[in-house]
Design an enzyme around this catalytic site. Sequence first.
Site, PDB file in Angstrom:
ATOM      1  N   LYS A  32      63.395  25.611  60.298  1.00  0.00           N
ATOM      2  CA  LYS A  32      64.178  24.806  60.413  1.00  0.00           C
ATOM      3  C   LYS A  32      64.301  23.788  62.072  1.00  0.00           C
ATOM      4  O   LYS A  32      63.576  22.966  62.259  1.00  0.00           O
ATOM      5  CB  LYS A  32      65.238  24.222  59.618  1.00  0.00           C
ATOM      6  CG  LYS A  32      65.051  24.139  58.206  1.00  0.00           C
ATOM      7  CD  LYS A  32      66.134  24.030  57.306  1.00  0.00           C
ATOM      8  CE  LYS A  32      66.060  23.955  55.816  1.00  0.00           C
ATOM      9  NZ  LYS A  32      65.875  25.755  55.349  1.00  0.00           N
ATOM     10  N   GLY A  43      65.168  25.973  48.172  1.00  0.00           N
ATOM     11  CA  GLY A  43      66.055  25.412  47.016  1.00  0.00           C
ATOM     12  C   GLY A  43      67.164  25.761  47.085  1.00  0.00           C
ATOM     13  O   GLY A  43      67.782  26.422  45.825  1.00  0.00           O
ATOM     14  N   ARG A  74      54.163  23.289  50.502  1.00  0.00           N
ATOM     15  CA  ARG A  74      53.812  23.715  49.388  1.00  0.00           C
ATOM     16  C   ARG A  74      53.457  22.313  48.244  1.00  0.00           C
ATOM     17  O   ARG A  74      53.703  21.213  48.876  1.00  0.00           O
ATOM     18  CB  ARG A  74      54.306  25.306  48.833  1.00  0.00           C
ATOM     19  CG  ARG A  74      56.148  24.277  48.858  1.00  0.00           C
ATOM     20  CD  ARG A  74      56.550  25.319  48.252  1.00  0.00           C
ATOM     21  NE  ARG A  74      58.354  25.265  47.900  1.00  0.00           N
ATOM     22  CZ  ARG A  74      59.271  24.124  47.791  1.00  0.00           C
ATOM     23  NH1 ARG A  74      58.684  23.594  46.338  1.00  0.00           N
ATOM     24  NH2 ARG A  74      60.277  24.484  47.621  1.00  0.00           N
TER      25      ARG A  74
END
Length: 703
Positions: free
Chosen positions: A145, A193, A322
Amino acid sequence: MLLNLRYVTNQYLLNQRRLLSSHAKPAFRHINKILIANRGEIACRVVRTAKRLGVRTVAVYSEADANSLHTKVADEAYCIGPAASQKSYLCGDKILEVAKRTGCQAVHPGYGFLSESVEFSELCQKEGVVFMGPPASAIRDMGIKSTSKAIMAAAGVPIVPGYHGDDQSDERLMAEADKIGFPLMIKAVRGGGGKGMRIAETREDFMSALNSARTESEKAFNDKNMLLEKYVRSPRHVEVQVFADMHGNAVYLFERDCSVQRRHQKIIEEAPAPGLSEQLRRELGEAAVRAAKAVGYVGAGTVEFILDKEDLSFHFMEMNTRLQVEHPITEMITGTDLVEWQIKVASGEPLPLTQEQILRRGHAFEARIYAENPRGGFLPGAGPLEHLSTPTPNAQVRVETGVRQGDEVSIHYDPMIAKLVVWGETRTQALDSLIDKLGDYHITGLDTNINFLIDLAKHPSFQAADVHTGFIDEHFDTLFPPENITETTVTQAAAALFINEMYATAKHSESTKNPFYIERNLRLNHDAIRKFNLKFNEKTYNCKIKIANDSYEVSINDSPYKKFSFDREIHNERFSVRLAIDGNMSKFSAVITPDNVTIFDHAGQSKFELVKPKFLEANGDLGSGSGASKVVAPMPGLLDKLLVKVGDQVKKGEPVAVIIAMKMEHVLKAPRDGVVKSVAGEAGMNMTKNQAVVTFEEEESKE
């Protein structure tokens, strides 16, 4: 330092532009067989498109997934190891060995597991197998990040202020936190997530939150590095679907709003994001394309933004390299198949559509159906899907799932059971459809969030699209009102039990199929009155049903008897009933087991416990909660750490154990001061729900 970072980043962007220009004429590679390096619903989803295109598929599975749906729908399936994902789905070498042995030209990683693994992407390239995702360099830079934010800033994409440095000492992070101010967000530099993510509300919370985030990040991503960001209290989470090919083309397929979340994980998504002007929609899309081009992106990706709820300004948050869980709602509003695009782009073909050709129509919602207990803090669950019936799929309704009735939701993997996707001409129409179809999703055997999803979708603020990432906390009281049950629902449950018994008796009777005749001759309880004791939310209801003059009457808790009539229709283990009580009609479905009766109607699911006579009740402590004398496992999981031993003196609120369930870390704390009497066993053992983890010496009575 800042000047140097800008110089390095600008040089990097220059190199990426050169890389894109070198891809002007990529080699075409025919792909007619794909290995799917994943499980569950995404594996089934990829198989569906591959079959339509005439592409053969190979599934891999762990020992726990030997009979899973994805192994049945694929053309071939191979076991790659034990249940633990570290020994199966995360073993890239095993997966590639299967791919090469079965003649697969490409690997589709799905989402999660190896989908954003630089090492796996590089291994695929080394072994001559196409990785159906972006280049390893893009995964690396977007997966870290701190690096991604530097690249985005150089590309002209706005970012949130924070600390993304290499110095990860407690002292430096504490100092940077003080500079940023509280509340602030602590994030793992890798992954997503919601894992490795914590909010520190105050300075006093910081070190505890930091250590917890580090531990979770190390387990999930094998990396303890953290970044810090200013926490925006009421942001919207808006993300843009992008797609790029090997010819230097990149497009956006509009945006999705994923603001409503629990545990920093999405629960309902919609596309397009409501309340945005066409200009803002275009600005978001163009910023996302700049982000993709800045890293030489290829394939499907999602650029996530924090959108200020008040002034609609936006800042880059992260890029998911993704296919996203929520990609079906983008497909619904654009009429595309993104898995088909992935296959074509991986083969070397250009994008199927230009930006001008991508049209948006209507509105779509996706609701994630989880095995979890919303009223218990959304704790994940596990167990058998004893009964499962879904809405009927059609052009406007998709049920994305990897399970069937009788399958087990395992403690080893994510607790998502399915995704319910609906489309409508307008947001209102799509939302009405979502509520209606959620009511048609019937599951027994474990806790689910379906009732909560219905209540959420009906909430006035959600209906008005007044959403942000703190939506559930803000509206907690109205989303979780006291659980009350109406007399009508109790009557439905009692009638369902009675009807079920009647027809079960009729089915096995050789004398007649007339239920009135059967009941009058059986004389249940010797007086033609059938009694049931039903429990809901700790309250017991005494139900009586009697037959009189070829009609039925019902009484709840000694209320006056009311006449009722019914029509019944069987659907597998479930049956539907149209019930008229004193002329008032209701329609519901019921599933009955030896211990429960579950009623499904337009409001959702109501589960009643059948209270057994005392002489049938089992003796002993069932461990149904964390009392003052013990700490129990709140869900099935793996005992990761025991932080105390027999004889230890502990204080109330002190951590005593850590359980890992559904890839999330849960810290168990002492309910009171006390001395440890016993512990469950050793770290690494599986725990069942309500199993005692730590017990305490009994408190001495005070005179």
